[in-house]
Design a protein around this motif. Structure first.
Motif, PDB file in Angstrom:
ATOM      1  N   GLN A 106      -7.864   2.921  12.874  1.00 20.57           N
ATOM      2  CA  GLN A 106      -8.398   2.105  11.785  1.00 20.57           C
ATOM      3  C   GLN A 106      -7.777   2.556  10.467  1.00 20.57           C
ATOM      4  OE1 GLN A 106     -12.657   2.383  11.788  1.00 20.57           O
ATOM      5  NE2 GLN A 106     -12.853   1.423  13.780  1.00 20.57           N
ATOM      6  N   TYR A 107      -7.564   1.590   9.595  1.00 21.08           N
ATOM      7  CA  TYR A 107      -7.062   1.885   8.255  1.00 21.08           C
ATOM      8  C   TYR A 107      -8.187   2.482   7.416  1.00 21.08           C
ATOM      9  CZ  TYR A 107      -5.681   1.047   3.432  1.00 21.08           C
ATOM     10  OH  TYR A 107      -5.404   1.190   2.098  1.00 21.08           O
ATOM     11  N   VAL A 108      -7.870   3.496   6.608  1.00 19.37           N
ATOM     12  CA  VAL A 108      -8.839   4.136   5.723  1.00 19.37           C
ATOM     13  C   VAL A 108      -8.316   4.025   4.298  1.00 19.37           C
ATOM     14  CG1 VAL A 108      -9.982   6.292   5.120  1.00 19.37           C
ATOM     15  CG2 VAL A 108      -9.530   5.766   7.509  1.00 19.37           C
ATOM     16  N   SER A 109      -9.090   3.367   3.439  1.00 19.56           N
ATOM     17  CA  SER A 109      -8.642   3.207   2.057  1.00 19.56           C
ATOM     18  C   SER A 109      -9.165   4.301   1.134  1.00 19.56           C
ATOM     19  CB  SER A 109      -9.073   1.842   1.522  1.00 19.56           C
ATOM     20  OG  SER A 109     -10.486   1.751   1.512  1.00 19.56           O
ATOM     21  N   ASP A 110     -10.314   4.889   1.455  1.00 21.80           N
ATOM     22  CA  ASP A 110     -10.930   5.885   0.583  1.00 21.80           C
ATOM     23  C   ASP A 110     -11.005   7.230   1.298  1.00 21.80           C
ATOM     24  OD1 ASP A 110     -12.304   7.271  -1.324  1.00 21.80           O
ATOM     25  OD2 ASP A 110     -14.145   6.084  -1.187  1.00 21.80           O
ATOM     26  N   LEU A 111     -10.067   8.115   1.002  1.00 20.46           N
ATOM     27  CA  LEU A 111     -10.013   9.412   1.670  1.00 20.46           C
ATOM     28  C   LEU A 111     -11.073  10.386   1.185  1.00 20.46           C
ATOM     29  CD1 LEU A 111      -6.167   9.982   1.894  1.00 20.46           C
ATOM     30  CD2 LEU A 111      -7.726   9.282   3.702  1.00 20.46           C
ATOM     31  N   THR A 112     -11.720  10.110   0.071  1.00 21.34           N
ATOM     32  CA  THR A 112     -12.757  11.019  -0.422  1.00 21.34           C
ATOM     33  C   THR A 112     -13.928  11.090   0.544  1.00 21.34           C
ATOM     34  OG1 THR A 112     -13.820   9.271  -1.725  1.00 21.34           O
ATOM     35  CG2 THR A 112     -12.151  10.621  -2.835  1.00 21.34           C
ATOM     36  N   GLU A 113     -14.078  10.100   1.400  1.00 20.92           N
ATOM     37  CA  GLU A 113     -15.159  10.115   2.382  1.00 20.92           C
ATOM     38  C   GLU A 113     -14.860  11.051   3.550  1.00 20.92           C
ATOM     39  OE1 GLU A 113     -15.939   6.166   3.683  1.00 20.92           O
ATOM     40  OE2 GLU A 113     -16.384   5.436   1.680  1.00 20.92           O
TER      41      GLU A 113
ATOM     42  N   ILE B 222       0.858  -1.179   0.000  1.00 19.22           N
ATOM     43  CA  ILE B 222       0.000   0.000   0.000  1.00 19.22           C
ATOM     44  C   ILE B 222       0.897   1.232   0.000  1.00 19.22           C
ATOM     45  CG2 ILE B 222      -1.761   1.310   1.246  1.00 19.22           C
ATOM     46  CD1 ILE B 222      -2.653  -1.330   2.511  1.00 19.22           C
ATOM     47  N   GLN B 223       0.710   2.080  -1.003  1.00 13.84           N
ATOM     48  CA  GLN B 223       1.453   3.332  -1.078  1.00 13.84           C
ATOM     49  C   GLN B 223       0.750   4.374  -0.216  1.00 13.84           C
ATOM     50  OE1 GLN B 223       4.325   3.879  -2.775  1.00 13.84           O
ATOM     51  NE2 GLN B 223       4.296   1.703  -3.263  1.00 13.84           N
ATOM     52  N   ARG B 224       1.481   5.026   0.651  1.00 14.44           N
ATOM     53  CA  ARG B 224       0.970   6.108   1.487  1.00 14.44           C
ATOM     54  C   ARG B 224      -0.340   5.754   2.198  1.00 14.44           C
ATOM     55  NH1 ARG B 224       3.010  11.480  -0.032  1.00 14.44           N
ATOM     56  NH2 ARG B 224       1.070  12.122   0.909  1.00 14.44           N
ATOM     57  N   PRO B 225      -0.328   4.791   3.092  1.00 10.69           N
ATOM     58  CA  PRO B 225      -1.555   4.428   3.809  1.00 10.69           C
ATOM     59  C   PRO B 225      -2.037   5.553   4.727  1.00 10.69           C
ATOM     60  CG  PRO B 225       0.317   3.358   4.812  1.00 10.69           C
ATOM     61  CD  PRO B 225       0.823   4.025   3.573  1.00 10.69           C
ATOM     62  N   SER B 226      -3.337   5.560   4.987  1.00 14.04           N
ATOM     63  CA  SER B 226      -3.941   6.544   5.878  1.00 14.04           C
ATOM     64  C   SER B 226      -4.726   5.821   6.960  1.00 14.04           C
ATOM     65  CB  SER B 226      -4.881   7.457   5.102  1.00 14.04           C
ATOM     66  OG  SER B 226      -4.153   8.178   4.139  1.00 14.04           O
ATOM     67  N   PHE B 227      -4.785   6.443   8.130  1.00  8.01           N
ATOM     68  CA  PHE B 227      -5.453   5.836   9.274  1.00  8.01           C
ATOM     69  C   PHE B 227      -6.350   6.872   9.942  1.00  8.01           C
ATOM     70  CE2 PHE B 227      -1.258   4.018   8.693  1.00  8.01           C
ATOM     71  CZ  PHE B 227      -1.532   2.659   8.617  1.00  8.01           C
ATOM     72  N   LEU B 228      -7.482   6.412  10.431  1.00 14.29           N
ATOM     73  CA  LEU B 228      -8.328   7.254  11.265  1.00 14.29           C
ATOM     74  C   LEU B 228      -7.885   7.019  12.696  1.00 14.29           C
ATOM     75  CD1 LEU B 228     -10.766   9.155  11.683  1.00 14.29           C
ATOM     76  CD2 LEU B 228     -12.133   7.108  12.027  1.00 14.29           C
ATOM     77  N   ILE B 229      -7.420   8.070  13.342  1.00 15.48           N
ATOM     78  CA  ILE B 229      -6.997   8.008  14.745  1.00 15.48           C
ATOM     79  C   ILE B 229      -8.068   8.756  15.526  1.00 15.48           C
ATOM     80  CG2 ILE B 229      -5.127   8.454  16.366  1.00 15.48           C
ATOM     81  CD1 ILE B 229      -4.009   6.998  13.964  1.00 15.48           C
ATOM     82  N   GLU B 230      -8.688   8.083  16.512  1.00 13.19           N
ATOM     83  CA  GLU B 230      -9.766   8.750  17.226  1.00 13.19           C
ATOM     84  C   GLU B 230      -9.777   8.427  18.712  1.00 13.19           C
ATOM     85  OE1 GLU B 230     -13.781   7.456  16.219  1.00 13.19           O
ATOM     86  OE2 GLU B 230     -12.931   5.680  15.305  1.00 13.19           O
ATOM     87  N   SER B 231     -10.319   9.372  19.450  1.00  8.66           N
ATOM     88  CA  SER B 231     -10.582   9.226  20.878  1.00  8.66           C
ATOM     89  C   SER B 231     -11.860  10.016  21.148  1.00  8.66           C
ATOM     90  CB  SER B 231      -9.420   9.773  21.707  1.00  8.66           C
ATOM     91  OG  SER B 231      -9.413  11.181  21.676  1.00  8.66           O
ATOM     92  N   LYS B 232     -12.263  10.079  22.382  1.00  6.81           N
ATOM     93  CA  LYS B 232     -13.464  10.850  22.732  1.00  6.81           C
ATOM     94  C   LYS B 232     -13.217  12.354  22.608  1.00  6.81           C
ATOM     95  CE  LYS B 232     -15.878   7.341  24.608  1.00  6.81           C
ATOM     96  NZ  LYS B 232     -17.030   6.771  24.073  1.00  6.81           N
ATOM     97  N   LEU B 233     -11.968  12.790  22.670  1.00  9.17           N
ATOM     98  CA  LEU B 233     -11.646  14.215  22.614  1.00  9.17           C
ATOM     99  C   LEU B 233     -11.255  14.712  21.233  1.00  9.17           C
ATOM    100  CD1 LEU B 233      -9.526  14.623  25.883  1.00  9.17           C
ATOM    101  CD2 LEU B 233     -11.964  15.028  25.554  1.00  9.17           C
ATOM    102  N   GLU B 234     -10.786  13.812  20.356  1.00  5.58           N
ATOM    103  CA  GLU B 234     -10.228  14.254  19.080  1.00  5.58           C
ATOM    104  C   GLU B 234     -10.264  13.112  18.074  1.00  5.58           C
ATOM    105  OE1 GLU B 234      -6.104  16.438  17.792  1.00  5.58           O
ATOM    106  OE2 GLU B 234      -5.929  14.869  19.294  1.00  5.58           O
ATOM    107  N   TRP B 235     -10.342  13.472  16.792  1.00  6.06           N
ATOM    108  CA  TRP B 235     -10.191  12.480  15.738  1.00  6.06           C
ATOM    109  C   TRP B 235      -9.642  13.171  14.502  1.00  6.06           C
ATOM    110  CZ3 TRP B 235     -13.699  12.806  11.527  1.00  6.06           C
ATOM    111  CH2 TRP B 235     -14.784  13.624  11.732  1.00  6.06           C
TER     112      TRP B 235
END
Length: 189
Positions: free
Chosen positions: A173-180, A128-141
């Motif tokens: 979590q891994y995110v494959s579609d950043l357009t969302e 995977i080239q340049r993977p993206s992840f959603l990093i979240e907590s109750k205070l920030e995401w």
């Protein structure tokens, strides 16, 4: 003189008609609350959920009135639909792009009050080239974008900082579609 008097009456009549058209009937809540304050807090309400929002902002004078507005299906402001759509997408899950990604938090270090350094490892069956992840907590995401590629069958280590009350609230979590995720903060990792 008579002509000016008729012009003034006509002007007052026109203002009266326009003001009756422009002043729309609103509920008593919408009439007495500072809607700009509610609009500015709406995204936090969506992020935190009602209960956490009430706890965090319990000393705000318009809190209860704002929550009534948020629950009113007829209440609207420019940008509300984008905020709502973003949170619906996050709640509904993510597309995996048919790649199995295993993510494991390897360590968390407290940096200050409610601020953590999180180290995690992501392993993939596919490159995977340049993977993206959603990093979240109750205070920030936020979306964390990596400049490092993931090689097939190997694990890659990453780290980032996040605001959180405790480590149990941190999710990755891994995110494959950043357009969302067009209306969410992005960070490089």
């Amino acid at each position: 003189m008579r002509r000016q008097y008729i012009t003034n009456i006509g002007l007052l009549f026109a203002i009266g008609i326009l003001s009756s058209v422009l002043v729309l009937p609103v509920s008593t809540v919408e009439g007495r609350v500072n809607q700009n304050k509610c609009i500015s807090m709406y995204e936090k309400y969506k992020e935190l959920g009602e209960q956490k929002f009430r706890e965090k902002y319990k000393y705000k004078s318009d809190l209860h009135d704002c929550i009534k507005l948020y629950k009113n299906p007829d209440w609207y402001f420019v940008g509300k639909s984008k905020i709502d759509k973003n949170f619906e997408k996050i709640q509904s899950g993510f597309k995996n792009n048919n790649a199995k990604i295993d993510i494991k938090v390897t360590s968390t270090t407290l940096l200050g009050k409610e601020k953590y350094l999180v180290k995690f490892q992501a392993c993939s069956e596919k490159s995977i080239q340049r993977p993206s992840f959603l990093i979240e907590s109750k205070l920030e995401w936020f979306i964390a974008e990596s400049g490092k590629s993931m090689q097939a069958g190997k694990c890659q280590s990453y780290h980032t900082q996040i605001n959180s009350k405790d480590t149990a609230q941190i999710k990755i979590q891994y995110v494959s579609d950043l357009t969302e995720f067009t209306n969410i903060k992005y960070r490089k990792i």
